[in-house]
Design a protein around this motif. Structure first.
Motif, PDB file in Angstrom:
ATOM      1  N   CYS A  91      58.121  70.846  32.195  1.00 50.28           N
ATOM      2  CA  CYS A  91      57.534  72.175  32.384  1.00 50.28           C
ATOM      3  C   CYS A  91      58.397  73.211  31.668  1.00 50.28           C
ATOM      4  N   GLU A  92      57.757  74.239  31.186  1.00 54.52           N
ATOM      5  CA  GLU A  92      58.447  75.427  30.656  1.00 54.52           C
ATOM      6  C   GLU A  92      58.696  76.318  31.875  1.00 54.52           C
ATOM      7  N   VAL A  93      59.907  76.809  32.020  1.00 56.50           N
ATOM      8  CA  VAL A  93      60.238  77.563  33.238  1.00 56.50           C
ATOM      9  C   VAL A  93      59.331  78.784  33.407  1.00 56.50           C
ATOM     10  N   LEU A  94      58.887  79.353  32.281  1.00 56.04           N
ATOM     11  CA  LEU A  94      58.049  80.557  32.364  1.00 56.04           C
ATOM     12  C   LEU A  94      56.636  80.247  32.857  1.00 56.04           C
ATOM     13  N   GLU A  95      56.317  78.959  32.988  1.00 50.91           N
ATOM     14  CA  GLU A  95      54.977  78.586  33.467  1.00 50.91           C
ATOM     15  C   GLU A  95      55.016  77.940  34.838  1.00 50.91           C
ATOM     16  N   LYS A 105      63.557  87.093  17.383  1.00 54.41           N
ATOM     17  CA  LYS A 105      62.180  87.562  17.183  1.00 54.41           C
ATOM     18  C   LYS A 105      61.295  87.255  18.379  1.00 54.41           C
ATOM     19  N   SER A 106      61.579  86.144  19.085  1.00 50.69           N
ATOM     20  CA  SER A 106      60.710  85.765  20.200  1.00 50.69           C
ATOM     21  C   SER A 106      61.087  86.499  21.496  1.00 50.69           C
ATOM     22  N   GLY A 107      62.091  87.360  21.404  1.00 52.89           N
ATOM     23  CA  GLY A 107      62.464  88.139  22.592  1.00 52.89           C
ATOM     24  C   GLY A 107      63.520  87.475  23.456  1.00 52.89           C
ATOM     25  N   GLU A 108      64.050  86.310  22.992  1.00 52.82           N
ATOM     26  CA  GLU A 108      65.166  85.686  23.720  1.00 52.82           C
ATOM     27  C   GLU A 108      66.438  86.489  23.463  1.00 52.82           C
ATOM     28  N   PRO A 109      67.328  86.609  24.450  1.00 53.77           N
ATOM     29  CA  PRO A 109      67.387  85.869  25.712  1.00 53.77           C
ATOM     30  C   PRO A 109      66.642  86.522  26.882  1.00 53.77           C
ATOM     31  N   LEU A 110      66.079  87.733  26.631  1.00 49.69           N
ATOM     32  CA  LEU A 110      65.428  88.445  27.739  1.00 49.69           C
ATOM     33  C   LEU A 110      64.212  87.668  28.246  1.00 49.69           C
ATOM     34  N   ARG A 111      63.479  87.078  27.304  1.00 48.56           N
ATOM     35  CA  ARG A 111      62.235  86.392  27.641  1.00 48.56           C
ATOM     36  C   ARG A 111      62.461  85.348  28.741  1.00 48.56           C
ATOM     37  N   THR A 112      63.408  84.442  28.526  1.00 51.96           N
ATOM     38  CA  THR A 112      63.645  83.376  29.509  1.00 51.96           C
ATOM     39  C   THR A 112      64.454  83.885  30.700  1.00 51.96           C
ATOM     40  N   ASN A 113      65.447  84.724  30.448  1.00 46.51           N
ATOM     41  CA  ASN A 113      66.370  85.055  31.541  1.00 46.51           C
ATOM     42  C   ASN A 113      65.767  86.023  32.553  1.00 46.51           C
ATOM     43  N   LEU A 114      65.111  87.081  32.067  1.00 47.60           N
ATOM     44  CA  LEU A 114      64.450  87.982  33.008  1.00 47.60           C
ATOM     45  C   LEU A 114      63.067  87.426  33.369  1.00 47.60           C
ATOM     46  N   GLY A 115      62.343  86.911  32.339  1.00 45.77           N
ATOM     47  CA  GLY A 115      61.004  86.343  32.585  1.00 45.77           C
ATOM     48  C   GLY A 115      61.079  85.203  33.594  1.00 45.77           C
ATOM     49  N   GLY A 116      62.071  84.317  33.439  1.00 47.62           N
ATOM     50  CA  GLY A 116      62.232  83.183  34.352  1.00 47.62           C
ATOM     51  C   GLY A 116      62.487  83.654  35.779  1.00 47.62           C
ATOM     52  N   ALA A 117      63.322  84.682  35.912  1.00 47.56           N
ATOM     53  CA  ALA A 117      63.635  85.204  37.261  1.00 47.56           C
ATOM     54  C   ALA A 117      62.372  85.751  37.920  1.00 47.56           C
ATOM     55  N   LYS A 118      61.501  86.381  37.126  1.00 47.72           N
ATOM     56  CA  LYS A 118      60.249  86.928  37.675  1.00 47.72           C
ATOM     57  C   LYS A 118      59.305  85.812  38.112  1.00 47.72           C
ATOM     58  N   VAL A 119      59.211  84.780  37.266  1.00 42.79           N
ATOM     59  CA  VAL A 119      58.334  83.641  37.572  1.00 42.79           C
ATOM     60  C   VAL A 119      58.785  82.963  38.871  1.00 42.79           C
ATOM     61  N   LEU A 120      60.090  82.775  39.001  1.00 44.91           N
ATOM     62  CA  LEU A 120      60.596  82.107  40.203  1.00 44.91           C
ATOM     63  C   LEU A 120      60.393  82.982  41.444  1.00 44.91           C
ATOM     64  N   ALA A 121      60.438  84.288  41.260  1.00 44.43           N
ATOM     65  CA  ALA A 121      60.174  85.186  42.396  1.00 44.43           C
ATOM     66  C   ALA A 121      58.732  84.998  42.866  1.00 44.43           C
ATOM     67  N   ARG A 122      57.810  84.843  41.906  1.00 44.20           N
ATOM     68  CA  ARG A 122      56.405  84.627  42.288  1.00 44.20           C
ATOM     69  C   ARG A 122      56.235  83.274  42.980  1.00 44.20           C
ATOM     70  N   LEU A 123      56.933  82.252  42.484  1.00 48.07           N
ATOM     71  CA  LEU A 123      56.845  80.924  43.105  1.00 48.07           C
ATOM     72  C   LEU A 123      57.386  80.980  44.544  1.00 48.07           C
ATOM     73  N   ALA A 124      58.510  81.681  44.722  1.00 47.77           N
ATOM     74  CA  ALA A 124      59.145  81.742  46.054  1.00 47.77           C
ATOM     75  C   ALA A 124      58.289  82.515  47.055  1.00 47.77           C
ATOM     76  N   GLU A 125      57.360  83.339  46.554  1.00 46.45           N
ATOM     77  CA  GLU A 125      56.434  84.021  47.482  1.00 46.45           C
ATOM     78  C   GLU A 125      55.401  83.037  48.029  1.00 46.45           C
ATOM     79  N   ARG A 126      55.154  81.963  47.253  1.00 43.50           N
ATOM     80  CA  ARG A 126      54.096  81.008  47.635  1.00 43.50           C
ATOM     81  C   ARG A 126      54.623  79.828  48.427  1.00 43.50           C
ATOM     82  N   ILE A 127      55.857  79.392  48.155  1.00 41.35           N
ATOM     83  CA  ILE A 127      56.369  78.203  48.844  1.00 41.35           C
ATOM     84  C   ILE A 127      57.701  78.534  49.520  1.00 41.35           C
TER      85      ILE A 127
END
Ligand SMILES: NC(=O)c1ccc[n+]([C@@H]2O[C@H](COP(=O)([O-])OP(=O)(O)OC[C@H]3O[C@@H](n4cnc5c(N)ncnc54)[C@H](OP(=O)(O)O)[C@@H]3O)[C@@H](O)[C@H]2O)c1
Length: 363
Positions: free
Chosen positions: A65-69, A103-125
């Motif tokens: 899995c890609e962490v952002l997904e 160009k792809s926005g790293e390291p912000l993309r994975t580091n902040l984006g990943g933290a946001k994705v995990l916050a959404r996951l933690a709301e569900r489980i």
């Protein structure tokens, strides 16, 4: 410890991630390891095999899995991987360790984006979250003591540090924040996968060594270089095995959850110690520290200019000098000494790096 944890580990194929994975398995926890690249996963399986891990067939499960997904794909992952829904702990080590924005926005993309994705996951489980951050979320600091607290936005040296600070803001008081300093190879084997950070200093000197060898009339024992930094300031390096051992011990105890921990060295080498080591190892001399805030002397000839250029690439290592308080970490891990940084240990770290051509050779 409240019994074995069922851990979802991100970044399991990374430098630190492999040691976190090994430590979790050795301590009897079950791990669901997220990966995104099949060949990196095979390398990690080989590494675990060299340690005789995993001990049991059902203690390690891999899922791609890609962490952002992760939040969007969670229901599908639960269908594809029976048992994954039972994870109760998330140890988030995945990150982009690029220092500057690409160009792809790293390291912000994975580091902040990943933290946001995990916050959404933690709301569900229901899941207890632990994040690998960095001690350098404090930004640029000259000699001050940095406590294990949430910091106001600092004078960040690079986008990477800022992205890790942004991620911490989302998780402050909701996740355990584990903050290593600069991670180096294993304290005994010297094994390392990522020769960035502290290694760049020695890689630069290694290149310089060859350059000076080719210019016999250049006096390598009197380079006459003045570095704008204080000799007693320190570079905080810490062996990867210590970071993994401390991180797992800390998250095993619920009393530590949602607090902040510096996984740093209590007795890091001073700049003068490091420079004396460099001079001895690479047979150079005449590099001095002229104190914080001074400027570098001007090169007098083309060879000197090349030497100076090499040295400048490592200057930032000497300009950020926080002193990390470890009150929480000492309290949580009272019987876990940090391996001392000795000449012999640094020799082994460099021998390993040079044998692997600073990461260009086989791992
Ligand atoms: N190295 C240090 O000196 C240091 C110091 C302080 C803190 N840290 C922190 O320690 C953690 C581990 O760092 P490291 O040195 O082990 O870095 P690393 O060797 O580059 O490993 C990073 C890991 O994250 C994975 N990853 C990156 N982006 C991802 C994404 N979008 N989706 C899924 N996986 C992704 C990588 O997967 P692939 O294998 O597929 O690339 C790899 O497994 C990071 O949080 C870092 O910020 C490191």
């Amino acid at each position: 410890m409240n019994g074995p944890m069922n851990v979802l580990l991100t970044g399991a194929t990374g430098f630190l991630g492999e040691y976190l994975l090994a430590e979790l398995l050795e301590r009897g926890h079950t791990v669901w390891a997220l990966y995104r690249n099949a060949s990196r996963r095979i390398d990690t399986i080989r590494f675990l095999g060299s340690l005789g891990l995993p001990y049991t067939a059902d203690s390690l499960h891999w899922f791609k899995c890609e962490v952002l997904e992760l939040d969007k794909r969670w229901d599908r992952l639960c269908q594809q991987h029976p048992g994954i829904h039972e994870v109760n702990t998330l140890l988030h080590s995945a990150a982009s360790i690029r220092l500057h924005m690409d160009k792809s926005g790293e390291p912000l993309r994975t580091n902040l984006g990943g933290a946001k994705v995990l916050a959404r996951l933690a709301e569900r489980i229901p899941i207890q979250v632990h994040m690998i951050s960095t001690a350098y979320v404090c930004g640029l600091v000259q000699g001050a003591i940095i406590r294990e607290i949430n910091h106001p936005p600092g004078d960040f040296v690079n986008v990477y540090e800022e992205s890790k600070w942004e991620a911490e803001q989302l998780w402050h008081l909701k996740a355990t924040l584990l903050r290593p300093s600069i991670i180096v190879g294993h304290s005994e084997t010297a094994r390392c996968k990522t020769f960035t950070g502290w290694y760049i200093l020695f890689q630069a000197m290694h290149l310089l060594d060859r350059l000076m060898d080719e210019n016999k009339d250049f006096n390598r024992l009197n380079l006459d270089i003045h570095l704008p930094s204080a000799p007693h300031a320190t570079i905080n390096i810490v062996p990867v095995d210590y970071v993994a051992r401390a991180a797992v011990a800390i998250i095993e105890n619920p009393d530590n959850h949602n607090k902040i921990f510096h996984l740093t060295h209590p007795d890091p080498p001073s700049h003068q110690w490091t420079m004396d080591y460099v001079c001895k190892r690479f047979n150079v001399g005449g590099i001095h520290f002229s104190g914080d805030g001074t400027s570098m002397t001007e090169p007098r000839n083309p060879i000197e200019r090349m030497v100076y250029r090499q040295i400048k690439t490592i200057l930032f290592h000497f300009s950020n000098n926080p002193v990390f308080d470890r009150t929480n970490t000492n309290h949580a891990t009272p019987h876990m000494p940090v391996p001392p940084i000795t000449q012999d240990r640094v020799d082994r770290l460099l021998d390993y790096a040079i044998a692997r051509d600073w990461g260009q050779g086989p791992g």
